[in-house]
Design a protein around this motif. Structure first.
Motif, PDB file in Angstrom:
ATOM      1  N   PRO A  10     -75.555 -60.215 -31.456  1.00 13.07           N
ATOM      2  CA  PRO A  10     -74.267 -61.153 -31.841  1.00 13.07           C
ATOM      3  C   PRO A  10     -72.958 -60.711 -31.096  1.00 13.07           C
ATOM      4  O   PRO A  10     -72.636 -59.649 -30.910  1.00 13.07           O
ATOM      5  CB  PRO A  10     -74.185 -60.912 -33.337  1.00 13.07           C
ATOM      6  CG  PRO A  10     -75.517 -60.409 -33.788  1.00 13.07           C
ATOM      7  CD  PRO A  10     -75.733 -59.429 -32.692  1.00 13.07           C
ATOM      8  N   THR A  11     -72.408 -61.910 -30.816  1.00 11.59           N
ATOM      9  CA  THR A  11     -71.248 -61.849 -29.805  1.00 11.59           C
ATOM     10  C   THR A  11     -70.111 -62.551 -30.923  1.00 11.59           C
ATOM     11  O   THR A  11     -70.608 -63.122 -31.939  1.00 11.59           O
ATOM     12  CB  THR A  11     -71.348 -62.532 -28.545  1.00 11.59           C
ATOM     13  OG1 THR A  11     -71.487 -64.017 -28.888  1.00 11.59           O
ATOM     14  CG2 THR A  11     -72.247 -62.146 -27.710  1.00 11.59           C
ATOM     15  N   HIS A  12     -68.850 -62.536 -30.595  1.00  8.78           N
ATOM     16  CA  HIS A  12     -67.859 -62.802 -31.380  1.00  8.78           C
ATOM     17  C   HIS A  12     -67.871 -64.348 -31.607  1.00  8.78           C
ATOM     18  O   HIS A  12     -67.323 -64.961 -32.384  1.00  8.78           O
ATOM     19  CB  HIS A  12     -66.460 -62.303 -30.695  1.00  8.78           C
ATOM     20  CG  HIS A  12     -66.241 -63.020 -29.511  1.00  8.78           C
ATOM     21  ND1 HIS A  12     -66.664 -62.783 -28.332  1.00  8.78           N
ATOM     22  CD2 HIS A  12     -65.357 -64.171 -29.252  1.00  8.78           C
ATOM     23  CE1 HIS A  12     -66.213 -63.473 -27.267  1.00  8.78           C
ATOM     24  NE2 HIS A  12     -65.287 -64.340 -27.840  1.00  8.78           N
ATOM     25  N   ASN A  13     -68.548 -64.918 -30.600  1.00  7.32           N
ATOM     26  CA  ASN A  13     -68.436 -66.446 -30.724  1.00  7.32           C
ATOM     27  C   ASN A  13     -69.943 -66.956 -31.527  1.00  7.32           C
ATOM     28  O   ASN A  13     -70.305 -68.109 -31.152  1.00  7.32           O
ATOM     29  CB  ASN A  13     -68.468 -67.137 -29.405  1.00  7.32           C
ATOM     30  CG  ASN A  13     -69.463 -66.502 -28.302  1.00  7.32           C
ATOM     31  OD1 ASN A  13     -70.418 -65.897 -28.894  1.00  7.32           O
ATOM     32  ND2 ASN A  13     -69.116 -67.239 -27.146  1.00  7.32           N
ATOM     33  N   GLY A  14     -70.676 -66.237 -31.929  1.00  3.93           N
ATOM     34  CA  GLY A  14     -71.944 -66.657 -32.574  1.00  3.93           C
ATOM     35  C   GLY A  14     -72.998 -67.112 -31.936  1.00  3.93           C
ATOM     36  O   GLY A  14     -73.836 -67.957 -32.309  1.00  3.93           O
ATOM     37  N   VAL A  15     -73.188 -66.500 -30.664  1.00  8.21           N
ATOM     38  CA  VAL A  15     -74.253 -66.669 -29.737  1.00  8.21           C
ATOM     39  C   VAL A  15     -74.984 -65.364 -29.646  1.00  8.21           C
ATOM     40  O   VAL A  15     -74.600 -64.483 -29.473  1.00  8.21           O
ATOM     41  CB  VAL A  15     -73.678 -67.321 -28.444  1.00  8.21           C
ATOM     42  CG1 VAL A  15     -74.784 -67.612 -27.443  1.00  8.21           C
ATOM     43  CG2 VAL A  15     -73.125 -68.469 -28.694  1.00  8.21           C
ATOM     44  N   ALA A  33     -78.386 -65.907 -40.165  1.00  2.65           N
ATOM     45  CA  ALA A  33     -77.023 -66.911 -39.749  1.00  2.65           C
ATOM     46  C   ALA A  33     -76.857 -68.301 -40.373  1.00  2.65           C
ATOM     47  O   ALA A  33     -75.770 -68.394 -40.614  1.00  2.65           O
ATOM     48  CB  ALA A  33     -77.324 -67.038 -38.063  1.00  2.65           C
ATOM     49  N   GLY A  34     -77.885 -68.374 -41.174  1.00  2.00           N
ATOM     50  CA  GLY A  34     -77.579 -69.880 -41.951  1.00  2.00           C
ATOM     51  C   GLY A  34     -78.028 -71.171 -40.906  1.00  2.00           C
ATOM     52  O   GLY A  34     -79.085 -71.331 -40.344  1.00  2.00           O
ATOM     53  N   ASP A  35     -76.656 -71.867 -40.752  1.00  2.00           N
ATOM     54  CA  ASP A  35     -76.920 -73.283 -39.938  1.00  2.00           C
ATOM     55  C   ASP A  35     -77.060 -72.742 -38.247  1.00  2.00           C
ATOM     56  O   ASP A  35     -75.672 -72.314 -37.924  1.00  2.00           O
ATOM     57  CB  ASP A  35     -75.950 -74.120 -40.527  1.00  2.00           C
ATOM     58  CG  ASP A  35     -75.976 -75.500 -39.939  1.00  2.00           C
ATOM     59  OD1 ASP A  35     -77.042 -75.991 -39.573  1.00  2.00           O
ATOM     60  OD2 ASP A  35     -74.981 -76.026 -39.983  1.00  2.00           O
ATOM     61  N   ILE A  36     -78.059 -73.119 -37.768  1.00  2.00           N
ATOM     62  CA  ILE A  36     -78.007 -72.708 -36.364  1.00  2.00           C
ATOM     63  C   ILE A  36     -78.702 -73.691 -35.549  1.00  2.00           C
ATOM     64  O   ILE A  36     -79.257 -74.483 -36.208  1.00  2.00           O
ATOM     65  CB  ILE A  36     -78.931 -71.417 -36.134  1.00  2.00           C
ATOM     66  CG1 ILE A  36     -80.451 -71.559 -36.937  1.00  2.00           C
ATOM     67  CG2 ILE A  36     -78.292 -70.159 -36.923  1.00  2.00           C
ATOM     68  CD1 ILE A  36     -81.342 -71.800 -35.556  1.00  2.00           C
ATOM     69  N   LEU A  47     -79.726 -68.558 -29.809  1.00  2.00           N
ATOM     70  CA  LEU A  47     -79.352 -69.098 -31.024  1.00  2.00           C
ATOM     71  C   LEU A  47     -77.903 -69.203 -31.154  1.00  2.00           C
ATOM     72  O   LEU A  47     -77.165 -68.317 -30.869  1.00  2.00           O
ATOM     73  CB  LEU A  47     -80.146 -67.868 -32.058  1.00  2.00           C
ATOM     74  CG  LEU A  47     -79.943 -68.476 -33.324  1.00  2.00           C
ATOM     75  CD1 LEU A  47     -81.398 -67.800 -33.969  1.00  2.00           C
ATOM     76  CD2 LEU A  47     -79.109 -67.735 -34.165  1.00  2.00           C
ATOM     77  N   VAL A  48     -77.416 -70.355 -31.719  1.00  2.00           N
ATOM     78  CA  VAL A  48     -76.082 -70.447 -31.732  1.00  2.00           C
ATOM     79  C   VAL A  48     -75.678 -70.916 -33.099  1.00  2.00           C
ATOM     80  O   VAL A  48     -76.525 -71.703 -33.849  1.00  2.00           O
ATOM     81  CB  VAL A  48     -75.485 -71.717 -31.012  1.00  2.00           C
ATOM     82  CG1 VAL A  48     -74.107 -72.062 -30.862  1.00  2.00           C
ATOM     83  CG2 VAL A  48     -76.244 -71.601 -29.473  1.00  2.00           C
ATOM     84  N   THR A  49     -74.660 -70.342 -33.584  1.00  2.00           N
ATOM     85  CA  THR A  49     -74.067 -70.716 -35.060  1.00  2.00           C
ATOM     86  C   THR A  49     -72.555 -71.105 -34.881  1.00  2.00           C
ATOM     87  O   THR A  49     -71.862 -70.437 -33.936  1.00  2.00           O
ATOM     88  CB  THR A  49     -74.288 -69.576 -36.217  1.00  2.00           C
ATOM     89  OG1 THR A  49     -73.848 -70.127 -37.510  1.00  2.00           O
ATOM     90  CG2 THR A  49     -73.717 -68.429 -35.798  1.00  2.00           C
ATOM     91  N   ASP A  50     -72.107 -71.967 -35.650  1.00  2.00           N
ATOM     92  CA  ASP A  50     -70.669 -71.987 -35.793  1.00  2.00           C
ATOM     93  C   ASP A  50     -70.090 -71.339 -36.728  1.00  2.00           C
ATOM     94  O   ASP A  50     -68.492 -71.218 -36.727  1.00  2.00           O
ATOM     95  CB  ASP A  50     -70.546 -73.565 -36.433  1.00  2.00           C
ATOM     96  CG  ASP A  50     -71.020 -74.583 -35.069  1.00  2.00           C
ATOM     97  OD1 ASP A  50     -70.985 -74.403 -33.982  1.00  2.00           O
ATOM     98  OD2 ASP A  50     -71.378 -75.403 -35.700  1.00  2.00           O
ATOM     99  N   ALA A  51     -70.764 -70.147 -37.463  1.00  2.00           N
ATOM    100  CA  ALA A  51     -69.957 -69.149 -38.301  1.00  2.00           C
ATOM    101  C   ALA A  51     -69.119 -68.314 -37.758  1.00  2.00           C
ATOM    102  O   ALA A  51     -69.376 -67.986 -36.493  1.00  2.00           O
ATOM    103  CB  ALA A  51     -71.017 -68.742 -39.241  1.00  2.00           C
TER     104      ALA A  51
END
Length: 51
Positions: A10-15, A33-36, A47-51
């Motif tokens: 995981p990176t700091h930007n949720g990617v 991650a939940g909502d991805i 895989l991307v999340t807004d969290a």
């Protein structure tokens, strides 16, 4: 994975790059991650999340 393959952390930007990961591992990341959503860029899958 080859020596030139990037790690999928995981990176700091949720990617997270998941192109070379086993399906079970991608599912685990997605559950945590939940909502991805998934994005394809330059032949790679993320895989991307807004969290």
């Amino acid at each position: 994975m080859s020596a030139g393959t990037r790690t999928s952390e995981p990176t700091h930007n949720g990617v997270i790059e998941v192109s070379d990961l086993e399906t079970a591992r991608v599912r685990r990341y997605a559950r945590e991650a939940g909502d991805i959503y998934f994005e394809r860029r330059g032949g790679r899958t993320f895989l991307v999340t807004d969290a």
